[in-house]
Write a protein that holds these residues in place. Structure first.
Motif, PDB file in Angstrom:
ATOM      1  N   GLU A  13       0.828  -1.219   0.000  1.00 55.55           N
ATOM      2  CA  GLU A  13       0.000   0.000   0.000  1.00 55.55           C
ATOM      3  C   GLU A  13       0.860   1.268   0.000  1.00 55.55           C
ATOM      4  O   GLU A  13       0.504   2.264  -0.621  1.00 55.55           O
ATOM      5  N   GLN A  14       1.990   1.213   0.697  1.00 56.53           N
ATOM      6  CA  GLN A  14       2.879   2.383   0.751  1.00 56.53           C
ATOM      7  C   GLN A  14       3.774   2.489  -0.488  1.00 56.53           C
ATOM      8  O   GLN A  14       4.546   3.436  -0.611  1.00 56.53           O
ATOM      9  N   LYS A  15       3.662   1.477  -1.377  1.00 53.88           N
ATOM     10  CA  LYS A  15       4.478   1.409  -2.595  1.00 53.88           C
ATOM     11  C   LYS A  15       5.977   1.357  -2.275  1.00 53.88           C
ATOM     12  O   LYS A  15       6.792   1.926  -2.978  1.00 53.88           O
ATOM     13  N   THR A  16       6.312   0.680  -1.182  1.00 53.79           N
ATOM     14  CA  THR A  16       7.714   0.495  -0.807  1.00 53.79           C
ATOM     15  C   THR A  16       8.143  -0.961  -0.956  1.00 53.79           C
ATOM     16  O   THR A  16       9.280  -1.303  -0.643  1.00 53.79           O
ATOM     17  N   LEU A  17       7.233  -1.800  -1.430  1.00 55.54           N
ATOM     18  CA  LEU A  17       7.540  -3.208  -1.647  1.00 55.54           C
ATOM     19  C   LEU A  17       8.296  -3.311  -2.974  1.00 55.54           C
ATOM     20  O   LEU A  17       7.790  -2.936  -4.019  1.00 55.54           O
ATOM     21  N   ARG A  18       9.527  -3.777  -2.899  1.00 54.21           N
ATOM     22  CA  ARG A  18      10.351  -3.860  -4.100  1.00 54.21           C
ATOM     23  C   ARG A  18       9.968  -5.089  -4.924  1.00 54.21           C
ATOM     24  O   ARG A  18       9.527  -6.095  -4.372  1.00 54.21           O
ATOM     25  N   ILE A  19      10.173  -4.967  -6.223  1.00 55.80           N
ATOM     26  CA  ILE A  19       9.940  -6.105  -7.111  1.00 55.80           C
ATOM     27  C   ILE A  19      11.192  -6.333  -7.944  1.00 55.80           C
ATOM     28  O   ILE A  19      11.989  -5.423  -8.157  1.00 55.80           O
ATOM     29  N   ARG A  20      11.336  -7.552  -8.406  1.00 54.92           N
ATOM     30  CA  ARG A  20      12.455  -7.901  -9.281  1.00 54.92           C
ATOM     31  C   ARG A  20      11.959  -8.931 -10.281  1.00 54.92           C
ATOM     32  O   ARG A  20      11.363  -9.931  -9.884  1.00 54.92           O
ATOM     33  N   ASN A  21      12.181  -8.657 -11.558  1.00 52.40           N
ATOM     34  CA  ASN A  21      11.699  -9.528 -12.637  1.00 52.40           C
ATOM     35  C   ASN A  21      10.197  -9.772 -12.541  1.00 52.40           C
ATOM     36  O   ASN A  21       9.718 -10.876 -12.759  1.00 52.40           O
ATOM     37  N   GLY A  22       9.468  -8.729 -12.173  1.00 55.12           N
ATOM     38  CA  GLY A  22       8.014  -8.809 -12.117  1.00 55.12           C
ATOM     39  C   GLY A  22       7.464  -9.545 -10.910  1.00 55.12           C
ATOM     40  O   GLY A  22       6.269  -9.823 -10.842  1.00 55.12           O
ATOM     41  N   GLN A  23       8.317  -9.865  -9.938  1.00 57.78           N
ATOM     42  CA  GLN A  23       7.871 -10.590  -8.745  1.00 57.78           C
ATOM     43  C   GLN A  23       8.330  -9.872  -7.487  1.00 57.78           C
ATOM     44  O   GLN A  23       9.239  -9.043  -7.525  1.00 57.78           O
ATOM     45  N   LEU A  24       7.697 -10.247  -6.396  1.00 62.27           N
ATOM     46  CA  LEU A  24       8.067  -9.746  -5.086  1.00 62.27           C
ATOM     47  C   LEU A  24       9.549  -9.995  -4.830  1.00 62.27           C
ATOM     48  O   LEU A  24      10.048 -11.088  -5.088  1.00 62.27           O
ATOM     49  N   ASP A  25      10.253  -8.980  -4.372  1.00 60.69           N
ATOM     50  CA  ASP A  25      11.684  -9.101  -4.089  1.00 60.69           C
ATOM     51  C   ASP A  25      11.869  -9.981  -2.846  1.00 60.69           C
ATOM     52  O   ASP A  25      11.551  -9.570  -1.731  1.00 60.69           O
ATOM     53  N   ARG A  26      12.367 -11.175  -3.055  1.00 58.60           N
ATOM     54  CA  ARG A  26      12.529 -12.141  -1.954  1.00 58.60           C
ATOM     55  C   ARG A  26      13.517 -11.647  -0.906  1.00 58.60           C
ATOM     56  O   ARG A  26      13.349 -11.869   0.275  1.00 58.60           O
ATOM     57  N   LYS A  27      14.562 -10.955  -1.344  1.00 58.14           N
ATOM     58  CA  LYS A  27      15.608 -10.501  -0.404  1.00 58.14           C
ATOM     59  C   LYS A  27      15.065  -9.485   0.594  1.00 58.14           C
ATOM     60  O   LYS A  27      15.382  -9.542   1.780  1.00 58.14           O
ATOM     61  N   GLN A  28      14.248  -8.561   0.140  1.00 57.88           N
ATOM     62  CA  GLN A  28      13.670  -7.568   1.036  1.00 57.88           C
ATOM     63  C   GLN A  28      12.860  -8.267   2.137  1.00 57.88           C
ATOM     64  O   GLN A  28      12.944  -7.919   3.310  1.00 57.88           O
ATOM     65  N   PHE A  29      12.098  -9.286   1.744  1.00 58.73           N
ATOM     66  CA  PHE A  29      11.300 -10.057   2.684  1.00 58.73           C
ATOM     67  C   PHE A  29      12.203 -10.832   3.646  1.00 58.73           C
ATOM     68  O   PHE A  29      11.985 -10.832   4.859  1.00 58.73           O
ATOM     69  N   GLN A  30      13.226 -11.491   3.104  1.00 54.21           N
ATOM     70  CA  GLN A  30      14.169 -12.251   3.927  1.00 54.21           C
ATOM     71  C   GLN A  30      14.796 -11.364   4.998  1.00 54.21           C
ATOM     72  O   GLN A  30      14.888 -11.749   6.164  1.00 54.21           O
ATOM     73  N   ASP A  31      15.246 -10.192   4.579  1.00 56.43           N
ATOM     74  CA  ASP A  31      15.888  -9.274   5.518  1.00 56.43           C
ATOM     75  C   ASP A  31      14.926  -8.828   6.614  1.00 56.43           C
ATOM     76  O   ASP A  31      15.303  -8.728   7.783  1.00 56.43           O
ATOM     77  N   ALA A  32      13.689  -8.582   6.239  1.00 56.33           N
ATOM     78  CA  ALA A  32      12.700  -8.107   7.214  1.00 56.33           C
ATOM     79  C   ALA A  32      12.390  -9.156   8.274  1.00 56.33           C
ATOM     80  O   ALA A  32      12.124  -8.817   9.435  1.00 56.33           O
ATOM     81  N   ASN A  34      14.468 -11.887   8.928  1.00 57.56           N
ATOM     82  CA  ASN A  34      15.697 -12.561   9.303  1.00 57.56           C
ATOM     83  C   ASN A  34      15.722 -14.026   8.848  1.00 57.56           C
ATOM     84  O   ASN A  34      16.072 -14.928   9.609  1.00 57.56           O
ATOM     85  N   LEU A  35      15.330 -14.240   7.589  1.00 58.49           N
ATOM     86  CA  LEU A  35      15.351 -15.576   6.999  1.00 58.49           C
ATOM     87  C   LEU A  35      16.661 -15.747   6.238  1.00 58.49           C
ATOM     88  O   LEU A  35      17.130 -14.820   5.588  1.00 58.49           O
ATOM     89  N   LYS A  36      17.227 -16.913   6.290  1.00 55.12           N
ATOM     90  CA  LYS A  36      18.500 -17.191   5.634  1.00 55.12           C
ATOM     91  C   LYS A  36      18.274 -18.050   4.397  1.00 55.12           C
ATOM     92  O   LYS A  36      17.546 -19.028   4.448  1.00 55.12           O
ATOM     93  N   GLY A  37      18.939 -17.676   3.294  1.00 63.56           N
ATOM     94  CA  GLY A  37      18.859 -18.457   2.062  1.00 63.56           C
ATOM     95  C   GLY A  37      17.460 -18.471   1.481  1.00 63.56           C
ATOM     96  O   GLY A  37      16.535 -17.851   1.985  1.00 63.56           O
ATOM     97  N   GLY A  38      17.283 -19.191   0.383  1.00 60.61           N
ATOM     98  CA  GLY A  38      15.987 -19.238  -0.281  1.00 60.61           C
ATOM     99  C   GLY A  38      15.200 -20.496   0.003  1.00 60.61           C
ATOM    100  O   GLY A  38      14.122 -20.700  -0.544  1.00 60.61           O
ATOM    101  N   THR A  39      15.702 -21.343   0.892  1.00 60.43           N
ATOM    102  CA  THR A  39      15.036 -22.629   1.136  1.00 60.43           C
ATOM    103  C   THR A  39      13.728 -22.492   1.907  1.00 60.43           C
ATOM    104  O   THR A  39      12.918 -23.406   1.907  1.00 60.43           O
ATOM    105  N   TYR A  40      13.507 -21.353   2.533  1.00 59.18           N
ATOM    106  CA  TYR A  40      12.265 -21.180   3.295  1.00 59.18           C
ATOM    107  C   TYR A  40      11.041 -21.280   2.382  1.00 59.18           C
ATOM    108  O   TYR A  40       9.963 -21.664   2.833  1.00 59.18           O
ATOM    109  N   LEU A  41      11.196 -20.968   1.099  1.00 61.42           N
ATOM    110  CA  LEU A  41      10.073 -21.080   0.169  1.00 61.42           C
ATOM    111  C   LEU A  41       9.712 -22.540  -0.088  1.00 61.42           C
ATOM    112  O   LEU A  41       8.555 -22.849  -0.365  1.00 61.42           O
ATOM    113  N   VAL A  42      10.672 -23.419   0.003  1.00 65.14           N
ATOM    114  CA  VAL A  42      10.423 -24.842  -0.202  1.00 65.14           C
ATOM    115  C   VAL A  42       9.930 -25.481   1.099  1.00 65.14           C
ATOM    116  O   VAL A  42       9.016 -26.297   1.093  1.00 65.14           O
ATOM    117  N   ARG A  43      10.531 -25.056   2.203  1.00 64.10           N
ATOM    118  CA  ARG A  43      10.195 -25.660   3.508  1.00 64.10           C
ATOM    119  C   ARG A  43       8.836 -25.222   4.042  1.00 64.10           C
ATOM    120  O   ARG A  43       8.178 -25.976   4.748  1.00 64.10           O
TER     121      ARG A  43
END
Length: 194
Positions: A13-32, A34-43
């Motif tokens: 809503e605040q238009k501060t959510l970053r996107i990359r290649n037309g998708q939600l920026d996973r890194k911004q979410f990870q940092d917020a 404190n998730l490590k690596g990309g395996t959380y999407l699989v787990r």
């Protein structure tokens, strides 16, 4: 999960959510969170489902962060000032453009940024095709406009037009280049104080 959804909604809503290649920026979410690596999407299937939902929403609503809109306007303004071109004189130098805008190069290769640059490149190509001073032959622009300023526009147009008339049918680039260079370095009126 509720906290993650609220965080995503707030930033969307605040238009501060970053996107990359037309998708939600996973890194911004990870940092917020404190998730490590990309395996959380699989787990965690519920997080993956949340990402899928927001990815679809981003696409459906043509979402763009406010910073991206600001950067896009800066790009358009910079393109109006005739930015530095690549050696072929037909395309904008994206690397230099990214540095001047202070944004990552990959951003210029995506979406609206890429589209604006391609449109500008098309205008450059169209201008090159019509130019009397800097003829476009065999996919290359032969610059005469950068010759000493004591030469009149009339002279440069005659020079460029005659070069195109004489060599416009030639397709061998090395031959064209040698003719061009010999002409540029020959003793023409006004050159070397003559």
């Amino acid at each position: 999960m509720d906290e993650m959804r609220l965080w995503l909604e707030k930033h969307y809503e605040q238009k501060t959510l970053r996107i990359r290649n037309g998708q939600l920026d996973r890194k911004q979410f990870q940092d917020a969170f404190n998730l490590k690596g990309g395996t959380y999407l699989v787990r965690y299937e519920r997080i993956k489902a949340l990402f899928d939902e927001f990815d679809e929403r981003i696409l459906a609503e043509n979402y763009r962060p406010a910073q991206l809109d600001n950067d896009l306007h800066r790009l358009i303004d910079l393109l109006r000032t005739d930015p530095e071109l690549n050696r072929n004189q037909l395309t904008v130098n994206r690397t230099r453009l990214a540095k001047r805008l202070r944004i990552p190069l990959h951003v210029l290769k995506e979406g609206a940024f890429d589209q604006e640059i391609r449109l500008h490149d098309e205008r450059i190509h169209h201008r090159a095709e019509k130019s009397l001073v800097d003829p476009l032959i065999a996919g290359r622009v032969f610059l005469f406009s950068d010759l000493p300023s004591k030469w009149s526009r009339f002279f440069l147009e005659a020079l460029g037009s005659q070069f195109k008339k004489a060599f416009g049918h030639v397709t061998e680039r090395d031959l064209l280049k040698s003719k061009y260079l010999s002409l540029r370095w020959s003793r023409l009126p006004g050159q070397f104080g003559g």
